[in-house]
Structures are given as C-alpha cells and as structure tokens.
Write a protein that holds these residues in place. Structure first.
Motif, PDB file in Angstrom:
ATOM      1  N   LYS A 168       0.852  -1.182   0.000  1.00 16.69           N
ATOM      2  CA  LYS A 168       0.000   0.000   0.000  1.00 16.69           C
ATOM      3  C   LYS A 168       0.888   1.232   0.000  1.00 16.69           C
ATOM      4  O   LYS A 168       2.048   1.174   0.421  1.00 16.69           O
ATOM      5  CB  LYS A 168      -0.958   0.015   1.188  1.00 16.69           C
ATOM      6  N   GLY A 169       0.329   2.335  -0.480  1.00 18.48           N
ATOM      7  CA  GLY A 169       1.095   3.564  -0.524  1.00 18.48           C
ATOM      8  C   GLY A 169       0.217   4.746  -0.885  1.00 18.48           C
ATOM      9  O   GLY A 169      -0.941   4.578  -1.284  1.00 18.48           O
ATOM     10  N   ALA A 170       0.768   5.927  -0.739  1.00 16.13           N
ATOM     11  CA  ALA A 170       0.009   7.147  -0.996  1.00 16.13           C
ATOM     12  C   ALA A 170       0.917   8.201  -1.627  1.00 16.13           C
ATOM     13  O   ALA A 170       2.138   8.169  -1.460  1.00 16.13           O
ATOM     14  CB  ALA A 170      -0.596   7.677   0.292  1.00 16.13           C
ATOM     15  N   ALA A 171       0.279   9.126  -2.347  1.00 17.46           N
ATOM     16  CA  ALA A 171       0.990  10.254  -2.948  1.00 17.46           C
ATOM     17  C   ALA A 171      -0.022  11.368  -3.179  1.00 17.46           C
ATOM     18  O   ALA A 171      -1.229  11.120  -3.249  1.00 17.46           O
ATOM     19  CB  ALA A 171       1.632   9.849  -4.270  1.00 17.46           C
ATOM     20  N   ASN A 172       0.477  12.591  -3.280  1.00 20.66           N
ATOM     21  CA  ASN A 172      -0.419  13.700  -3.610  1.00 20.66           C
ATOM     22  C   ASN A 172       0.129  14.431  -4.818  1.00 20.66           C
ATOM     23  O   ASN A 172       1.285  14.267  -5.193  1.00 20.66           O
ATOM     24  CB  ASN A 172      -0.630  14.639  -2.421  1.00 20.66           C
ATOM     25  N   TYR A 173      -0.746  15.244  -5.424  1.00 25.11           N
ATOM     26  CA  TYR A 173      -0.362  15.953  -6.637  1.00 25.11           C
ATOM     27  C   TYR A 173      -1.170  17.236  -6.745  1.00 25.11           C
ATOM     28  O   TYR A 173      -2.377  17.237  -6.514  1.00 25.11           O
ATOM     29  CB  TYR A 173      -0.609  15.073  -7.865  1.00 25.11           C
ATOM     30  N   THR A 174      -0.495  18.326  -7.089  1.00 28.39           N
ATOM     31  CA  THR A 174      -1.148  19.599  -7.350  1.00 28.39           C
ATOM     32  C   THR A 174      -1.090  19.853  -8.847  1.00 28.39           C
ATOM     33  O   THR A 174       0.001  19.965  -9.414  1.00 28.39           O
ATOM     34  CB  THR A 174      -0.452  20.750  -6.600  1.00 28.39           C
ATOM     35  N   MET A 175      -2.259  19.920  -9.480  1.00 31.14           N
ATOM     36  CA  MET A 175      -2.343  20.175 -10.916  1.00 31.14           C
ATOM     37  C   MET A 175      -2.649  21.660 -11.124  1.00 31.14           C
ATOM     38  O   MET A 175      -3.728  22.130 -10.767  1.00 31.14           O
ATOM     39  CB  MET A 175      -3.431  19.313 -11.552  1.00 31.14           C
ATOM     40  N   CYS A 176      -1.689  22.396 -11.682  1.00 31.24           N
ATOM     41  CA  CYS A 176      -1.845  23.836 -11.866  1.00 31.24           C
ATOM     42  C   CYS A 176      -2.664  24.190 -13.095  1.00 31.24           C
ATOM     43  O   CYS A 176      -3.303  25.237 -13.136  1.00 31.24           O
ATOM     44  CB  CYS A 176      -0.477  24.495 -11.958  1.00 31.24           C
ATOM     45  N   SER A 177      -2.640  23.344 -14.094  1.00 33.63           N
ATOM     46  CA  SER A 177      -3.437  23.557 -15.301  1.00 33.63           C
ATOM     47  C   SER A 177      -3.900  22.198 -15.802  1.00 33.63           C
ATOM     48  O   SER A 177      -3.242  21.187 -15.555  1.00 33.63           O
ATOM     49  CB  SER A 177      -2.616  24.275 -16.375  1.00 33.63           C
ATOM     50  N   GLU A 178      -5.018  22.180 -16.491  1.00 34.06           N
ATOM     51  CA  GLU A 178      -5.560  20.915 -16.969  1.00 34.06           C
ATOM     52  C   GLU A 178      -4.661  20.336 -18.060  1.00 34.06           C
ATOM     53  O   GLU A 178      -4.419  20.975 -19.078  1.00 34.06           O
ATOM     54  CB  GLU A 178      -6.980  21.115 -17.500  1.00 34.06           C
ATOM     55  N   HIS A 179      -4.149  19.136 -17.800  1.00 39.98           N
ATOM     56  CA  HIS A 179      -3.287  18.444 -18.753  1.00 39.98           C
ATOM     57  C   HIS A 179      -3.284  16.951 -18.402  1.00 39.98           C
ATOM     58  O   HIS A 179      -3.852  16.551 -17.396  1.00 39.98           O
ATOM     59  CB  HIS A 179      -1.863  19.013 -18.722  1.00 39.98           C
ATOM     60  N   ASN A 180      -2.655  16.158 -19.227  1.00 42.49           N
ATOM     61  CA  ASN A 180      -2.516  14.733 -18.942  1.00 42.49           C
ATOM     62  C   ASN A 180      -1.220  14.521 -18.177  1.00 42.49           C
ATOM     63  O   ASN A 180      -0.181  15.051 -18.544  1.00 42.49           O
ATOM     64  CB  ASN A 180      -2.510  13.923 -20.235  1.00 42.49           C
ATOM     65  N   GLN A 181      -1.318  13.723 -17.104  1.00 45.63           N
ATOM     66  CA  GLN A 181      -0.168  13.519 -16.234  1.00 45.63           C
ATOM     67  C   GLN A 181      -0.058  12.049 -15.865  1.00 45.63           C
ATOM     68  O   GLN A 181      -1.059  11.419 -15.528  1.00 45.63           O
ATOM     69  CB  GLN A 181      -0.312  14.366 -14.966  1.00 45.63           C
ATOM     70  N   SER A 182       1.157  11.520 -15.906  1.00 43.43           N
ATOM     71  CA  SER A 182       1.433  10.162 -15.445  1.00 43.43           C
ATOM     72  C   SER A 182       2.264  10.253 -14.178  1.00 43.43           C
ATOM     73  O   SER A 182       3.263  10.976 -14.140  1.00 43.43           O
ATOM     74  CB  SER A 182       2.199   9.369 -16.504  1.00 43.43           C
ATOM     75  N   LEU A 183       1.851   9.515 -13.134  1.00 39.70           N
ATOM     76  CA  LEU A 183       2.542   9.545 -11.852  1.00 39.70           C
ATOM     77  C   LEU A 183       2.842   8.132 -11.382  1.00 39.70           C
ATOM     78  O   LEU A 183       2.086   7.205 -11.667  1.00 39.70           O
ATOM     79  CB  LEU A 183       1.672  10.233 -10.795  1.00 39.70           C
ATOM     80  N   TYR A 184       3.919   7.991 -10.624  1.00 40.15           N
ATOM     81  CA  TYR A 184       4.224   6.739  -9.945  1.00 40.15           C
ATOM     82  C   TYR A 184       3.690   6.819  -8.528  1.00 40.15           C
ATOM     83  O   TYR A 184       3.764   7.862  -7.885  1.00 40.15           O
ATOM     84  CB  TYR A 184       5.729   6.472  -9.907  1.00 40.15           C
ATOM     85  N   LEU A 185       3.156   5.720  -8.044  1.00 37.26           N
ATOM     86  CA  LEU A 185       2.650   5.628  -6.678  1.00 37.26           C
ATOM     87  C   LEU A 185       3.536   4.641  -5.918  1.00 37.26           C
ATOM     88  O   LEU A 185       3.389   3.431  -6.071  1.00 37.26           O
ATOM     89  CB  LEU A 185       1.191   5.164  -6.660  1.00 37.26           C
ATOM     90  N   PRO A 186       4.495   5.133  -5.127  1.00 36.01           N
ATOM     91  CA  PRO A 186       5.374   4.215  -4.391  1.00 36.01           C
ATOM     92  C   PRO A 186       4.607   3.495  -3.291  1.00 36.01           C
ATOM     93  O   PRO A 186       3.787   4.101  -2.598  1.00 36.01           O
ATOM     94  CB  PRO A 186       6.452   5.140  -3.812  1.00 36.01           C
ATOM     95  N   THR A 187       4.862   2.207  -3.147  1.00 35.21           N
ATOM     96  CA  THR A 187       4.190   1.405  -2.131  1.00 35.21           C
ATOM     97  C   THR A 187       5.195   0.675  -1.274  1.00 35.21           C
ATOM     98  O   THR A 187       6.351   0.471  -1.681  1.00 35.21           O
ATOM     99  CB  THR A 187       3.228   0.378  -2.760  1.00 35.21           C
ATOM    100  N   ASP A 188       4.741   0.267  -0.095  1.00 35.13           N
ATOM    101  CA  ASP A 188       5.545  -0.535   0.825  1.00 35.13           C
ATOM    102  C   ASP A 188       4.740  -1.758   1.244  1.00 35.13           C
ATOM    103  O   ASP A 188       3.513  -1.755   1.223  1.00 35.13           O
ATOM    104  CB  ASP A 188       5.895   0.270   2.081  1.00 35.13           C
TER     105      ASP A 188
END
Length: 136
Positions: free
Chosen positions: A112-132
């Motif tokens: 399980k793991g968690a992450a946050n993200y602030t999107m300043c403008s509408e666009h497509n974004q790919s993120l990694y979610l690190p887990t332990d």
C-alpha cells in the motif's frame, strides 16, 4: 549630481525588489470532475511495478481524508505491460491518491502507498505511486 544618481538607483532597486512576490502554490483548493485533464497512476514497489492494485482518489486535498471516504477509485489495467489506474475528466486542483494491492512477482507481498499531486493547469499527467509492504 552623483548623490542624486545614487538615491535614484536605490529607489529603483527598492521598487523592483518590492514588486517581487514569493512564488506560492499555484492552486490552494479545487480539483474534481468536470475538466479535461487525465491522471494516470502506476504503482511501484522497490524496483518494479505492482501486479494488481486498486487506487483511490480524494479531490481537493493533499492529505488522507479524515473520514476515510474517497471520491473515486480505479483498478489498474495493463497498458503495454505497465499497470495503470486512470482518472479522467479532472479539473486543475489538489489530489490525494492511495493504493492497495498485491505484488506477486517476485515478492508475493501485500503493498500500500500514498501520494499527492497539485495540478496547476488541466493536462494529462502520469505519476508513480510508491508502495511498501504491509500485513493485512
């Protein structure tokens, strides 16, 4: 005359420095459905992707929801051998992600793991979610 040039120079520098503002967060709230953005989440554990995972999203927050209720969820599907949970039609704003899954190869552990993200403008974004690893 030289004295006036120094005073004018100092005045000019003070005006320039006074107009500078520290760069803050681009968005302090918002987020959610109704926009044109897409966020794709790929959970990772150690040096590889997590085989199966369910990712939850909280709109308008960078933290775990105090009531434990998330706004939406998506199960990861393989896209070119990479597990991806996709959230579409999002607005610019704050987002918190939490994922739980099972990492079969080669570890055979729950993660399980968690992450946050602030999107300043509408666009497509790919993120990694690190887990332990965790024990249910």
């Amino acid at each position: 005359m030289k004295h006036q040039a120094i005073i004018i120079s100092i005045h000019f520098i003070v005006v320039i420095l006074g107009s500078c503002k520290p760069k803050g967060s681009c968005i302090s709230s918002g987020g959610g459905k109704g926009g044109n953005a897409t966020i794709s989440i790929s959970p990772t554990h150690l040096t590889s992707f997590v085989d199966s995972c369910l990712v939850y999203i909280k709109y308008g927050s960078l933290n775990t929801p105090t009531d434990g209720i998330y706004d939406d969820s998506a199960r990861c599907v393989l896209v070119d051998t990479i597990p991806v949970a996709t959230f579409t039609n999002l607005k610019a704003g704050l987002y918190y992600f939490y994922g739980k899954g099972y990492h079969q190869a080669p570890y055979n552990v729950y993660v399980k793991g968690a992450a946050n993200y602030t999107m300043c403008s509408e666009h497509n974004q790919s993120l990694y979610l690190p887990t332990d690893q965790y024990f249910p």
